[in-house]
Design an enzyme around this catalytic site. Structure first.
Site, PDB file in Angstrom:
ATOM      1  N   LYS A 186      20.117  81.308 -71.131  1.00 22.98           N
ATOM      2  CA  LYS A 186      19.193  80.959 -70.046  1.00 22.98           C
ATOM      3  C   LYS A 186      19.698  81.579 -68.745  1.00 22.98           C
ATOM      4  O   LYS A 186      20.913  81.755 -68.564  1.00 22.98           O
ATOM      5  CB  LYS A 186      19.131  79.429 -69.941  1.00 22.98           C
ATOM      6  CG  LYS A 186      18.064  78.872 -69.027  1.00 22.98           C
ATOM      7  CD  LYS A 186      18.064  77.341 -69.084  1.00 22.98           C
ATOM      8  CE  LYS A 186      17.049  76.700 -68.186  1.00 22.98           C
ATOM      9  NZ  LYS A 186      17.045  75.224 -68.281  1.00 22.98           N
ATOM     10  N   SER A 230      12.392  73.227 -69.002  1.00 20.47           N
ATOM     11  CA  SER A 230      12.525  74.444 -68.236  1.00 20.47           C
ATOM     12  C   SER A 230      13.092  75.631 -69.032  1.00 20.47           C
ATOM     13  O   SER A 230      12.919  76.773 -68.610  1.00 20.47           O
ATOM     14  CB  SER A 230      13.437  74.196 -67.032  1.00 20.47           C
ATOM     15  OG  SER A 230      14.743  73.857 -67.438  1.00 20.47           O
ATOM     16  N   SER A 233      14.760  69.567 -70.886  1.00 16.74           N
ATOM     17  CA  SER A 233      14.485  71.005 -70.781  1.00 16.74           C
ATOM     18  C   SER A 233      14.853  71.821 -72.008  1.00 16.74           C
ATOM     19  O   SER A 233      14.569  73.013 -72.053  1.00 16.74           O
ATOM     20  CB  SER A 233      15.214  71.583 -69.569  1.00 16.74           C
ATOM     21  OG  SER A 233      14.556  71.192 -68.399  1.00 16.74           O
TER      22      SER A 233
END
Lengths: 473, 113
Positions: free
Chosen positions: A76, A151, A175
């Site tokens: 990420k 997310s 997330s």
């Protein structure tokens, strides 16, 4: 044999047995990323990936056999990888280069992983749809018009579309699990403190954890084994011993008891996930697993508690982004106050600003006791409730999401609409316990749904055992 | 609001008052100042509207009747290392991200008028 469909464990075995080499493996995954560019899951392919693969091939020829030897990984965009851009999908950090390795990156590199790219996310990990990225939305791998969740939406989409067997994400309120559920894969949020947060851009430090996306249980367990453990750079990382999770994944089905919170059963009435959870309970019982109704009376308060604690911590953590040290500085700024204000106003996106404002509100004089302190008190109570519940059962289950992935743009009008998406996942972050979202069932549009398996603190192995049992049935 | 329905379904020893937090523009402006953020008139208006529903959410906590102790302790916390001097990242590397640098220092506009 299609390389990109192999699991991480299979890739490593084939590389060590010389059936494949790292160069062709990385090549195959890079092509897969390029083929699926339109999903906007990966922000950057690291240009040294092939070079690293060649280096690793040489090392392996000399006898190296790390636990992730030759396994391509995507991280990420808020995880530091030395010398690479880490932008948190924010305009503000577009050019920011990581000046050291995060502990998780250090650990996976040591075991022979090849980090091939960084994944799109909601700006500063704030959001549940990846629509808040400054670099465009990521699309759902199964329905282009829908969100992948967030997310960590880019990481989830990448794993679901075989761009890598394992991706790393981060969790503060769901997330990892929510996008895993929307994309039909496995997503783990470990116990708070299980994995070091060193080198991860902080959102809400007391809730943040690194999470793991995979397409099967064993790859997930392998990754946790590699990245878990105490780290002297993170005083909140735990010294509880790390297990070799894959050594014993056999569930003794007749001995375990799965708790179903009565309050959850009430809450999901008429929600799209209702039937699926009931099917899941049925499925467990048919396979000889005992289920039991339990009570978690304050479970509904987790969501509002979360939306006080998380913005409060975010507002403090994001104070460092001021246009002075490592973010873009506004060209309009003429004095120091303007450097702060203009840079932050130009750099942060709308959702980030909203949470900073909310955080400052709940922390401001006159409101601190009523909101922040009260939320901390509630959190303490909720933790006690989970502790008590785990005296009666080994696992707690609940849906991961209210329903299937929603359409892009459908929830951007009212922020609270999107916040509600996190209602089932924030529970584990507030309680600090581990939770794995397991793909189970489909919704009315044929898109995947997920069920969370939660365990008491540091019971990741037990969670994997039940997940493996479900995977096999 | 849908959200209220969600909560009305439960039988719990918690009382909710949905007065619905209101916030005037002046308060929003004050918050923006604390946050070191600037908003246009339009943005301020839209924030005021959004804050109403955000405060409704936050007020559920404010109005929850709950006692008990507060614990700031995490699951397993404060494993501090020995206080020994160690190498840290080089200054030049850390300064690479700064917008403006001179003599190993970050340049900012004058702070004294």
């Amino acid at each position: 044999m299609e390389i990109v469909k192999l699991s991480a464990i299979e890739i490593r075995e084939k590389i060590l047995s010389k059936e494949l080499n790292c160069t062709e493996v990385v090549q195959a995954f890079l092509e897969q990323i390029k083929k699926n560019e339109k999903y906007n899951a990966v922000l950057e392919i690291f240009d040294d990936a092939m070079e690293k693969a060649r280096e690793l091939d040489e090392k392996i020829a000399k006898g190296f056999s790390g636990k992730l030897a030759g396994v391509p990984i995507i991280i990420k965009d808020n995880i530091f990888y030395d010398g690479k851009i880490c932008s948190c999908s924010s305009k503000f950090m577009e050019k920011h280069v990581a000046s050291y390795n995060s502990t998780v990156v250090e650990k996976i590199l040591k075991e022979g992983a090849i980090i091939i790219g960084r994944a799109n996310m909601d700006e500063f990990a704030m959001g549940s749809s990846t629509e808040n990225s400054a670099f465009g939305v990521t699309h759902n791998p199964l329905d282009f018009d829908r969100v992948p969740g967030g997310s960590s939406g880019g990481s989830a989409c990448a794993v679901a579309l075989n761009m890598c067997p394992i991706a790393l994400g981060t969790e503060t309120g769901g997330s990892v699990r929510q996008p895993a559920s929307f994309c039909g894969i496995y997503g783990l949020k470990p116990t708070y403190g299980r994995i070091s947060r060193y080198g991860i851009v902080a959102y809400a430090s007391s809730l943040d954890q690194v999470g793991i996306f995979t397409r099967n249980v064993e790859d997930n367990a392998l990754m946790l084994e590699v990245i878990a453990g105490h780290d002297e750079h993170d005083s909140t990382s735990s010294s509880v011993a790390v297990e070799n999770y894959n050594d014993n994944l056999k569930l003794q089905a007749e001995k375990v008891c799965v708790g179903v919170p009565e309050e959850i059963l009430k809450m999901i009435k008429n929600m799209p996930c209702e039937k699926n959870l009931l099917n899941f309970i049925d499925f467990l019982e048919k396979n000889g697993i005992k289920t039991k109704k339990i009570s978690l009376k304050d479970i509904e308060l987790c969501l509002p508690t979360y939306y006080i604690l998380a913005p409060a911590e975010a507002t403090s953590n994001l104070a460092r982004f001021d246009g002075v040290k490592y973010t873009t500085r506004s060209e309009k700024a003429k004095n120091l106050q303007e450097v702060y204000k203009e840079s932050r106003s130009e750099g942060f996106g709308k959702e980030v600003k909203r949470r900073i404002m909310l955080g400052n509100f709940v922390l401001s004089s006159g409101y601190y006791d009523a909101y922040y302190k009260k939320a901390k008190r509630l959190q303490s109570e909720i933790r006690k409730e989970f502790k008590r519940a785990f005296l009666e059962c080994d696992y707690i289950i609940m849906p991961t999401t209210i329903g299937e992935a929603f359409k892009i743009g459908s929830k951007s009008q009212n922020p609270v609409d999107t916040y509600k998406e996190d209602i089932f996942t924030v529970t584990a972050n507030i309680a600090g316990i581990p939770s794995l979202s397991v793909p189970f069932g489909k919704g009315e549009n044929g898109l995947p749904l997920g069920v969370q398996i939660m365990g008491d603190v540091f019971k990741e192995r037990e969670i994997y055992q039940l997940a493996k049992f479900i995977e096999e049935k | 609001m849908q959200f209220k329905l969600l909560f009305h379904r439960s039988k719990k020893p918690v009382v909710f008052y949905f007065k619905g937090g209101e916030m005037d523009k002046k308060e929003i402006e004050h918050l923006a100042e604390l946050s070191k953020l600037e908003f246009s008139e339009e943005e301020l208006e839209s924030f005021a509207g959004e804050f109403k529903s955000l405060l409704e959410l936050a007020d559920i906590v404010k109005n929850a009747e709950i006692g008990g102790e507060i614990s700031y302790k995490s699951v397993d916390m404060n494993n501090l290392r020995e206080d020994e001097p160690k190498e840290s990242a080089p200054v030049e590397t850390l300064l690479e991200n700064a917008p403006q640098v001179k003599n190993d220092c970050i340049v900012v506009p004058r702070i004294m008028e």
